[in-house]
Design a protein around this motif. Structure first.
Motif, PDB file in Angstrom:
ATOM      1  N   SER A   1       0.801  -1.267  -0.132  1.00  0.00           N
ATOM      2  CA  SER A   1       0.140  -0.049   0.026  1.00  0.00           C
ATOM      3  C   SER A   1       0.750   1.240   0.193  1.00  0.00           C
ATOM      4  O   SER A   1       0.539   2.152  -0.647  1.00  0.00           O
ATOM      5  CB  SER A   1      -1.124   0.089   1.083  1.00  0.00           C
ATOM      6  OG  SER A   1      -1.773  -1.090   0.980  1.00  0.00           O
ATOM      7  N   THR A   2       1.944   1.310   0.513  1.00  0.00           N
ATOM      8  CA  THR A   2       2.729   2.300   0.756  1.00  0.00           C
ATOM      9  C   THR A   2       3.426   2.755  -0.719  1.00  0.00           C
ATOM     10  O   THR A   2       3.539   3.887  -1.128  1.00  0.00           O
ATOM     11  CB  THR A   2       4.136   2.176   1.574  1.00  0.00           C
ATOM     12  OG1 THR A   2       4.886   1.103   1.367  1.00  0.00           O
ATOM     13  CG2 THR A   2       3.539   1.967   2.946  1.00  0.00           C
ATOM     14  N   MET A   3       3.614   1.688  -1.454  1.00  0.00           N
ATOM     15  CA  MET A   3       3.855   1.660  -2.946  1.00  0.00           C
ATOM     16  C   MET A   3       2.846   2.227  -3.806  1.00  0.00           C
ATOM     17  O   MET A   3       3.005   3.343  -4.435  1.00  0.00           O
ATOM     18  CB  MET A   3       4.390   0.413  -3.502  1.00  0.00           C
ATOM     19  CG  MET A   3       5.608  -0.240  -3.017  1.00  0.00           C
ATOM     20  SD  MET A   3       6.210  -1.582  -3.536  1.00  0.00           S
ATOM     21  CE  MET A   3       4.911  -2.321  -4.436  1.00  0.00           C
ATOM     22  N   ALA A   4       1.592   1.737  -3.313  1.00  0.00           N
ATOM     23  CA  ALA A   4       0.538   2.327  -4.409  1.00  0.00           C
ATOM     24  C   ALA A   4       0.206   3.834  -3.851  1.00  0.00           C
ATOM     25  O   ALA A   4      -0.250   4.731  -4.762  1.00  0.00           O
ATOM     26  CB  ALA A   4      -0.899   1.584  -3.976  1.00  0.00           C
ATOM     27  N   VAL A   5       0.349   4.393  -2.650  1.00  0.00           N
ATOM     28  CA  VAL A   5       0.332   5.774  -2.371  1.00  0.00           C
ATOM     29  C   VAL A   5       1.392   6.774  -3.106  1.00  0.00           C
ATOM     30  O   VAL A   5       1.267   7.663  -3.626  1.00  0.00           O
ATOM     31  CB  VAL A   5       0.401   5.908  -0.878  1.00  0.00           C
ATOM     32  CG1 VAL A   5       0.462   7.505  -0.273  1.00  0.00           C
ATOM     33  CG2 VAL A   5      -0.914   5.251  -0.255  1.00  0.00           C
ATOM     34  N   ARG A   6       2.575   6.017  -2.955  1.00  0.00           N
ATOM     35  CA  ARG A   6       3.988   7.048  -3.636  1.00  0.00           C
ATOM     36  C   ARG A   6       3.509   7.118  -5.128  1.00  0.00           C
ATOM     37  O   ARG A   6       3.713   8.096  -5.723  1.00  0.00           O
ATOM     38  CB  ARG A   6       4.912   6.071  -3.412  1.00  0.00           C
ATOM     39  CG  ARG A   6       6.178   7.053  -3.932  1.00  0.00           C
ATOM     40  CD  ARG A   6       7.495   6.116  -4.163  1.00  0.00           C
ATOM     41  NE  ARG A   6       7.707   5.231  -5.112  1.00  0.00           N
ATOM     42  CZ  ARG A   6       7.615   4.064  -5.221  1.00  0.00           C
ATOM     43  NH1 ARG A   6       7.645   3.240  -3.979  1.00  0.00           N
ATOM     44  NH2 ARG A   6       7.865   3.185  -6.267  1.00  0.00           N
ATOM     45  N   LYS A   7       2.774   5.990  -5.670  1.00  0.00           N
ATOM     46  CA  LYS A   7       2.474   6.221  -7.261  1.00  0.00           C
ATOM     47  C   LYS A   7       1.199   6.612  -7.807  1.00  0.00           C
ATOM     48  O   LYS A   7       0.923   6.852  -8.699  1.00  0.00           O
ATOM     49  CB  LYS A   7       2.525   4.655  -7.869  1.00  0.00           C
ATOM     50  CG  LYS A   7       3.962   3.841  -7.825  1.00  0.00           C
ATOM     51  CD  LYS A   7       4.225   2.648  -8.420  1.00  0.00           C
ATOM     52  CE  LYS A   7       5.681   1.874  -8.282  1.00  0.00           C
ATOM     53  NZ  LYS A   7       5.467   0.659  -8.855  1.00  0.00           N
TER      54      LYS A   7
ATOM     55  N   ARG B   1       4.670   9.547   2.434  1.00  0.00           N
ATOM     56  CA  ARG B   1       4.407   9.573   0.727  1.00  0.00           C
ATOM     57  C   ARG B   1       2.929  10.066   0.390  1.00  0.00           C
ATOM     58  O   ARG B   1       3.023  10.765  -0.488  1.00  0.00           O
ATOM     59  CB  ARG B   1       4.081   7.960   0.232  1.00  0.00           C
ATOM     60  CG  ARG B   1       5.287   7.100   0.594  1.00  0.00           C
ATOM     61  CD  ARG B   1       6.577   7.815  -0.342  1.00  0.00           C
ATOM     62  NE  ARG B   1       7.609   6.862  -0.151  1.00  0.00           N
ATOM     63  CZ  ARG B   1       8.878   6.950  -0.566  1.00  0.00           C
ATOM     64  NH1 ARG B   1       9.173   8.308  -1.063  1.00  0.00           N
ATOM     65  NH2 ARG B   1       9.818   6.384  -0.471  1.00  0.00           N
ATOM     66  N   GLY B   2       1.926  10.223   1.358  1.00  0.00           N
ATOM     67  CA  GLY B   2       0.875  11.008   1.126  1.00  0.00           C
ATOM     68  C   GLY B   2       1.077  12.268   1.004  1.00  0.00           C
ATOM     69  O   GLY B   2       0.497  13.073   0.203  1.00  0.00           O
ATOM     70  N   VAL B   3       1.700  12.739   1.863  1.00  0.00           N
ATOM     71  CA  VAL B   3       2.318  14.249   2.080  1.00  0.00           C
ATOM     72  C   VAL B   3       3.072  14.642   0.670  1.00  0.00           C
ATOM     73  O   VAL B   3       2.779  15.488   0.356  1.00  0.00           O
ATOM     74  CB  VAL B   3       3.069  14.703   3.285  1.00  0.00           C
ATOM     75  CG1 VAL B   3       3.583  16.049   3.299  1.00  0.00           C
ATOM     76  CG2 VAL B   3       2.068  14.435   4.396  1.00  0.00           C
TER      77      VAL B   3
END
Length: 177
Positions: free
Chosen positions: A76-82, A157-159
Motif C-alpha cells: 500500500s505504501t508503494m500504491a500511495v507513492r505512485k 508518501r501521501g504528504v
C-alpha cells in the motif's frame, strides 16, 4: 501458399522497451519484495512439510498470515507513492477544472488525515497488546507496530504526493487531455 503474410509473424521488437531504472523504486519496494519472498519461502516450506514429509511445520501457517499482512501494508505504501490506489475517476471527467482540482486536493488532505489517524490508532493498539503469537514466542504487538510503520510510510508518501499535486496543479484523477 509460398508467400507469408507479415502480419502472421510474431514481433518481439517491443519486448525490450521495459528498462530497469533503480531510481524508479524506493526503499519500501525492496522491503516489500523481500517480505514477499519470505512469504513464498514460508508457504513452500508449509507445502513441502505437509505433502512431502507428511507432517506440517506448526508455525508456517501463522507466519504466512502475518507476512501477508506485512506485504499488504508495505504494498500500500508503494500504491500511495505512485498514486495508483483505486479511485472513482468518473466524476472528475465531468467536473469543471477548478472543481476537479479542489476535490483532488480534498482527497489528498483526507488521505493524509486518514493515514495519520490510523498510525495513531495502531500505535495505541500495539501499546495495549500483550498477547503472544500462538505458535512462536513473538509478541503480537510487533505485528501491530509493523502495520503502524506501514501507515507512517503511507503518511509520508501521501504528504509527498499532495505536495507534488499542489505544485503541478494536477493529479492522476484529473482529466489532463
Amino acid at each position: 501458399m509460398s508467400q507469408t503474410d507479415s502480419t502472421d509473424e510474431t514481433s518481439l521488437a517491443g519486448l525490450d522497451d521495459d528498462s530497469f531504472n533503480i531510481h524508479d523504486y524506493a526503499l519500501e519496494d525492496f522491503l516489500t519484495l523481500g517480505i514477499f519472498w519470505l512469504l513464498a519461502l514460508d508457504v513452500f516450506m508449509q507445502f513441502f512439510s505437509r505433502y512431502v514429509l507428511g507432517n506440517s511445520i506448526a508455525w508456517t501457517e501463522e507466519m504466512a498470515r502475518y507476512l501477508l499482512v506485512m506485504v499488504g501494508f508495505m504494498g500500500s505504501t508503494m500504491a500511495v507513492r505512485k498514486g495508483s490506489h483505486i479511485a472513482v475517476e468518473f466524476f472528475y471527467r465531468y467536473m469543471p477544472g477548478w472543481l476537479g482540482r479542489l476535490m483532488s486536493t480534498l482527497v489528498d488532505l483526507i488521505n493524509i488525515a486518514f493515514f495519520a489517524s490510523m498510525a495513531w490508532i495502531t500505535f495505541k493498539l500495539a501499546d495495549r497488546t500483550s498477547a503472544m503469537m500462538t505458535s512462536v514466542d513473538i509478541p503480537k504487538s510487533w505485528l501491530y507496530y509493523l502495520v503502524m510503520v506501514g501507515f507512517i510510510v503511507m503518511l509520508v508518501r501521501g504528504v509527498q504526493v499532495a505536495i507534488r499535486h499542489w505544485r503541478s496543479g494536477t493529479s492522476e484523477l484529473l482529466n489532463t487531455q
